[in-house]
Scaffold this motif. Sequence first.
Motif, PDB file in Angstrom:
ATOM      1  N   VAL A 116      -6.001 -11.710   9.398  1.00 15.60           N
ATOM      2  CA  VAL A 116      -5.369 -10.752   8.510  1.00 15.60           C
ATOM      3  C   VAL A 116      -5.004  -9.505   9.298  1.00 15.60           C
ATOM      4  O   VAL A 116      -5.819  -8.986  10.055  1.00 15.60           O
ATOM      5  CB  VAL A 116      -6.326 -10.364   7.349  1.00 15.60           C
ATOM      6  N   GLY A 117      -3.750  -9.004   9.154  1.00 12.72           N
ATOM      7  CA  GLY A 117      -3.395  -7.699   9.677  1.00 12.72           C
ATOM      8  C   GLY A 117      -2.655  -7.671  10.989  1.00 12.72           C
ATOM      9  O   GLY A 117      -2.067  -8.663  11.421  1.00 12.72           O
TER      10      GLY A 117
ATOM     11  N   GLU B 104      -7.766 -13.044   2.546  1.00 11.62           N
ATOM     12  CA  GLU B 104      -6.542 -12.273   2.354  1.00 11.62           C
ATOM     13  C   GLU B 104      -6.806 -10.980   1.573  1.00 11.62           C
ATOM     14  O   GLU B 104      -6.112  -9.975   1.762  1.00 11.62           O
ATOM     15  CB  GLU B 104      -5.500 -13.128   1.614  1.00 11.62           C
TER      16      GLU B 104
ATOM     17  N   ARG C 188      -7.035  -7.523   3.326  1.00 10.69           N
ATOM     18  CA  ARG C 188      -5.869  -6.753   3.776  1.00 10.69           C
ATOM     19  C   ARG C 188      -5.771  -5.446   2.971  1.00 10.69           C
ATOM     20  O   ARG C 188      -5.613  -5.446   1.764  1.00 10.69           O
ATOM     21  CB  ARG C 188      -4.591  -7.563   3.579  1.00 10.69           C
TER      22      ARG C 188
END
Length: 502
Positions: free
Chosen positions: A4-5, A48, A51
């Motif tokens: 994520v990211g 997720e 995030r």
Amino acid sequence: MMNVGDPRLVEILESIHSMIEVDLLAILNVHDDHTLQVEAATGILSHEKLRGWQVNLQERPNMVKALRGDDPYLRVELEDEPEDDEEPDTYEGIVQLPRAHSCVVVPLKVDERLVGAMTLDSGSCGLFGPDQLKAIKGFGRLAAKIIDEQKQVEKLSSRLQRLATENATLRKSMFGEELIGQSSAWQKVLDMIKIVAPVQSTVLLQGETGTGKERVARTIHKLSTRSDGPFVAVNCAVLQPELALSQLFGYERGAFTGADTRKKGYFEIAAGGTLFLDEIAELPVAAQAQLLRVLQEKTFRRLGGAEEIVADIRLIAASHSNLEEAVQAGTFRQDLLFRLNIFPIQLPPLRERKEDIHLLAHYLLRGLESTLGINTPSISVEALECLEHYSWPGNVRELKNVMERAALLAQSKPIQCHHLPKEEHNIPLPVMEHTPQTFSPPDGYQLPTSLPRLHKATAKEILLALKESDGKIGGKDGAAEKLGVPATTLRSTIKRFQLQAD
């Protein structure tokens, strides 16, 4: 395992994960005085929902204490220890760790200034020893630099955004429309507008689709003595051949079946103002003859009428096609072209005004505040590089669509390359005609064997260009000129590929 990211921060976390099998690794940014925000996460417990997850430091005194230090802070929760009800888990509600677990908080600092934190969570209690903590601290220093660089880029981007707004305001006060741009190619267009706007001469605007021909036409109208009159825009491409004359010049009652009343055409509707005929190359041949007559005699008749009506209009025509080629092909009258071509203005495509892209991008993003009701995001330096290296076949119109999509994907965060369509974030370096199979890098440079195959091919081209330019990067005959890219892009690529020898 879900990543994520920010890809650069994820890469750091993955490097740690390859050495220490941690269940969850995350890097957080200092969002404000009391809040941390997740910028990247990886591990089997990554989700997720992490995030943009925000951590309230006012509820976490132990974390605040850890962030005041300089070294990684290790905390181990044992099975038989009483639970600490005062402080919730960092990712409570998203990640469920066993009662016995260990966690590490790493302060991310630059020049003793806190810029973020890195957290590592594991279901094992004996995972983190002195050697592991030392390695984690090293990766933390790298993450801190990236986060700090991000913050500096955001500040720079905000400054550019303010400059773009100021530039737009100045342009608006001068031209009445936001004709953004400071490139020499665009300045020539603005100079031509200032010359022709106050007089009554016919203007012919030529340029690719999306270059802003109607916007320029409206600006000429607003700067003219006819600015109080109407501006009537007509797309000749949609005029049907059998109806074009009646639409342009109007008709009398009984001129044809169904003509029950007199009706004005565009020439009468635009009286006292400006008539803009866009895509003039598509004007039906019969209408071309009548338009020529109007330009010569300054009068016209309605269809089915005998009265000569004065054509009290200023005509601006535009085309994205080459009208001289249309004359050669027999689809456009040469005598009409002569009449239209009194004061031609060629609008440059966006690929020929690269230095305007950052101003346009920031200006277009500010416009989204009112149309979409979102906060204007900044643009990272990398994303600006991506925009500047794309060829923009759809010109400013395409840029506007790309900026709208990127702003929605970024969700008020800085726009990165991965928010752009794939076509825009490919930054190709041209391949030289003859690449030798074997070569030695120039002095002070190396070709890392760890580079992926595609990157290695690009790295070879860079090293060859550096060798041919005796190590010179910018300026005349430098490697950047040989490769056809800006020197800043080449320097950042050299750094990213680690081509300079230690």
